[in-house]
Design a protein around this motif. Structure first.
Motif, PDB file in Angstrom:
ATOM      1  N   ARG A   1      42.953   1.151  -3.917  1.00 15.39           N
ATOM      2  CA  ARG A   1      42.749   1.935  -3.472  1.00 15.39           C
ATOM      3  C   ARG A   1      42.738   2.985  -5.154  1.00 15.39           C
ATOM      4  N   LEU A   2      43.069   2.382  -5.523  1.00 17.55           N
ATOM      5  CA  LEU A   2      43.509   2.776  -7.109  1.00 17.55           C
ATOM      6  C   LEU A   2      43.047   2.008  -7.798  1.00 17.55           C
TER       7      LEU A   2
ATOM      8  N   GLU B   1      58.118   6.015  -8.537  1.00 15.68           N
ATOM      9  CA  GLU B   1      57.924   6.043 -10.085  1.00 15.68           C
ATOM     10  C   GLU B   1      56.722   5.590 -11.056  1.00 15.68           C
ATOM     11  N   VAL B   2      57.016   4.091  -9.786  1.00 13.53           N
ATOM     12  CA  VAL B   2      56.152   2.903 -10.326  1.00 13.53           C
ATOM     13  C   VAL B   2      54.491   3.571  -9.848  1.00 13.53           C
ATOM     14  N   LEU B   3      54.305   4.027  -8.344  1.00 18.75           N
ATOM     15  CA  LEU B   3      53.666   4.138  -7.413  1.00 18.75           C
ATOM     16  C   LEU B   3      53.086   5.287  -8.796  1.00 18.75           C
ATOM     17  N   PHE B   4      53.889   6.532  -9.052  1.00 13.28           N
ATOM     18  CA  PHE B   4      52.884   7.827 -10.130  1.00 13.28           C
ATOM     19  C   PHE B   4      52.997   7.393 -11.137  1.00 13.28           C
ATOM     20  N   ASP B   5      53.431   6.374 -11.982  1.00 13.59           N
ATOM     21  CA  ASP B   5      52.857   5.834 -13.646  1.00 13.59           C
ATOM     22  C   ASP B   5      51.128   5.148 -12.894  1.00 13.59           C
ATOM     23  N   VAL B   6      51.470   4.078 -11.582  1.00 21.39           N
ATOM     24  CA  VAL B   6      49.416   3.905 -11.675  1.00 21.39           C
ATOM     25  C   VAL B   6      48.867   5.196 -11.268  1.00 21.39           C
ATOM     26  N   THR B   7      48.940   5.759 -10.592  1.00 20.19           N
ATOM     27  CA  THR B   7      48.493   6.622 -10.144  1.00 20.19           C
ATOM     28  C   THR B   7      47.325   8.058 -11.238  1.00 20.19           C
TER      29      THR B   7
END
Length: 503
Positions: A380-381, A436-442
């Motif tokens: 998705r990203l 936290e990782v998902l926030f960073d890559v988003t």
């Protein structure tokens, strides 16, 4: 086993072309049309509505390969999330066969990273590896052969030069993946001999094949766009499911049907020819009426997306619900509760387990389920390295934490009962790290917050949060809090439901 191209059901006798070629130069002497993008044979056929049936047929032939079938059973989300899998596959093919060289290179690198993670042993302790060159060649072979068969079953067999061009394009596809062209036979005559050998001696009646033919079509979940109309979907599926299954079985090579013990359906051949011919008539509709990208996007459109089509569909759905309510008023049948109108603030642990965590649909939680989440999020990203690897590692650490805390019988996986007994209160450091990782890559621009465009890229919905005074942004702390609440089963979320729950 037959050993001539002319005996193959998809090579029409004199259509087989004899050539004296240098094996090191595959398809030398073939027409020099573009291999990718507009003007290519692939571009022409991928916009053909008949190709939907051809892709289903190709998927069945892939699943009959022992290694591919084992990989599908252990790692794929095609049972629990078939529409998501279909959309991702179609988009990947479009990127690989499009005109943009950079997009093709990025997609090839992404697919290679994905395939490198798919290996293991099946239930009989036989190894499988998605990076095996022969396995990858068979996937491409099924797509090519099913496209040729699609035309033959429609009563419009391809000209020899067209088949040559199409084969050269699929060879170029494999080469773009980094595989040597020699993993597919260099000439068409050799390809048909290779294909006959695979069909008659290598393919098997695998578990994955049986699931697709006898479970998936009959129990296909509603696409997100129809999630609020379960009765309508169930009625349509009851009619269409057996028909699609019968068409697919009848279109498979007769030697494989015989070896696999697949039933000979009375009238199956006539039904198959009629279906391909009827669907093919959609090609004559005005340009823009049938666009594969639009159809694929529509099927996976979330009900709360800010896409204008979602509002139109919601209006139609509301009208159908009102009509249904009126019908219930004038009939003696008791009214049934509408699942879409449920107001429960949270799921039970068991429901959350099956709806969210069990991504592969096998009834257990193990690493392939969490890897499927990481794979979907990365897709998705549109992540590259090293962000993709960071996300996988975060999920791997969470799996270790879950396994240590919940796998009470030590079998290497977590059952519904093991999960329900302990996990509703579990949100440890590893899950926080995933958030936290998902926030960073988003947060693609790295400004420490998620804006409306970044939010939409992840969730494919409009920005629905109360952002008064926040400039329409999503802070790290709010994102982590919401993610933990959802993934620990404490709170429903329409955004995360559309991300990880919908089929």
């Amino acid at each position: 086993m037959t050993d001539t191209a002319s005996s193959h059901p998809t090579s029409t006798g004199s259509d087989a072309v004899e050539r004296d070629e240098d094996p090191a130069q595959p398809n030398s002497g073939t027409p020099s049309g573009p291999r990718f993008g507009p003007g290519s044979q692939f571009h022409r056929f991928s916009s053909d509505p008949r190709w939907a049936l051809a892709m289903v047929r190709a998927t069945v032939l892939e699943a009959a390969h022992p290694q591919i079938g084992a990989a599908l059973i252990d790692n794929s989300t095609f049972v629990a999330h078939p529409w998501r899998r279909l959309r991702n596959t179609f988009l990947s093919l479009q990127r690989m066969m499009g005109a943009d060289d950079h997009a093709r290179q990025r997609e090839a690198a992404r697919l290679n990273r994905l395939h490198a993670r798919l290996n293991g042993t099946d239930a009989r302790n036989h190894p499988y590896d998605a990076m095996d060159p022969e396995v990858r060649a068979w996937v491409i072979a099924t797509l090519f052969e099913s496209t040729v068969t699609m035309c033959r079953l429609s009563g419009q067999p391809l000209e020899p030069t067209t088949i040559e061009e199409l084969y050269a394009e699929f060879q170029a596809f494999l080469a773009a993946m980094g595989d040597q062209a020699g993993h597919l036979p260099p000439t068409l005559q050799e390809f048909w001999r290779y294909y006959d050998h695979m069909v008659e001696e290598e393919l098997q009646n695998t578990e994955a094949l049986r699931i697709i033919l006898y479970k998936l079509f009959d129990h296909l979940p509603a696409p997100p766009v129809l999630e609020g109309l379960p009765t309508v979907w169930a009625a349509g599926r009851a009619l269409a499911g057996p028909v699609i299954g019968a068409i697919t079985v009848a279109s498979l090579p007769e030697p494989f049907r015989r070896r696999a013990g697949l039933p000979e359906i009375p009238g199956g051949q006539a039904l198959t020819h009629s279906a391909y011919l009827a669907i093919g008539l959609a090609r004559f509709l005005p340009d823009g009426w049938i666009q594969p990208e639009a159809v694929a996007g529509l099927l996976t459109l979330s009900s709360d997306s800010d896409d204008p089509r979602a509002r139109t569909i919601a209006a139609v759905r509301d009208g159908m619900k009102r009509a249904g309510a009126l019908l219930r008023l004038i009939t003696p049948l008791p009214a049934q509760p509408d699942p879409a109108e449920a107001t429960a603030p949270r799921r039970s642990a068991e429901e959350f387990f099956h709806a969210v965590l069990d991504q592969t649909g096998d009834g257990y939680l193990d690493w392939p389920d969490l890897a499927a989440m990481a794979r979907e999020l990365s897709s998705r990203l549109d992540l590259d390295e090293p962000e993709e690897t960071k996300l996988y590692h975060a999920y791997a650490d969470w799996w270790k934490e879950l396994q240590a805390a919940l796998d009470t019988d030590g079998d290497g996986r977590i059952s519904e009962e093991e999960y329900a007994a302990a996990v509703p209160s579990l949100a440890g450091p590893a899950l926080i790290r995933v958030a936290e990782v998902l926030f960073d890559v988003t947060d693609a621009d790295g400004n420490g917050s998620i804006d409306a465009d970044e939010y939409r890229a992840l969730f494919r919905t409009g920005f629905r949060r109360d952002t008064v005074g926040a400039g329409e942004t999503y802070s790290r702390s709010a994102f982590v809090k919401d993610f933990l609440s959802f993934m620990s089963g404490r709170q429903r979320s329409s955004a995360y439901d559309s991300l990880l729950t919908e089929a």
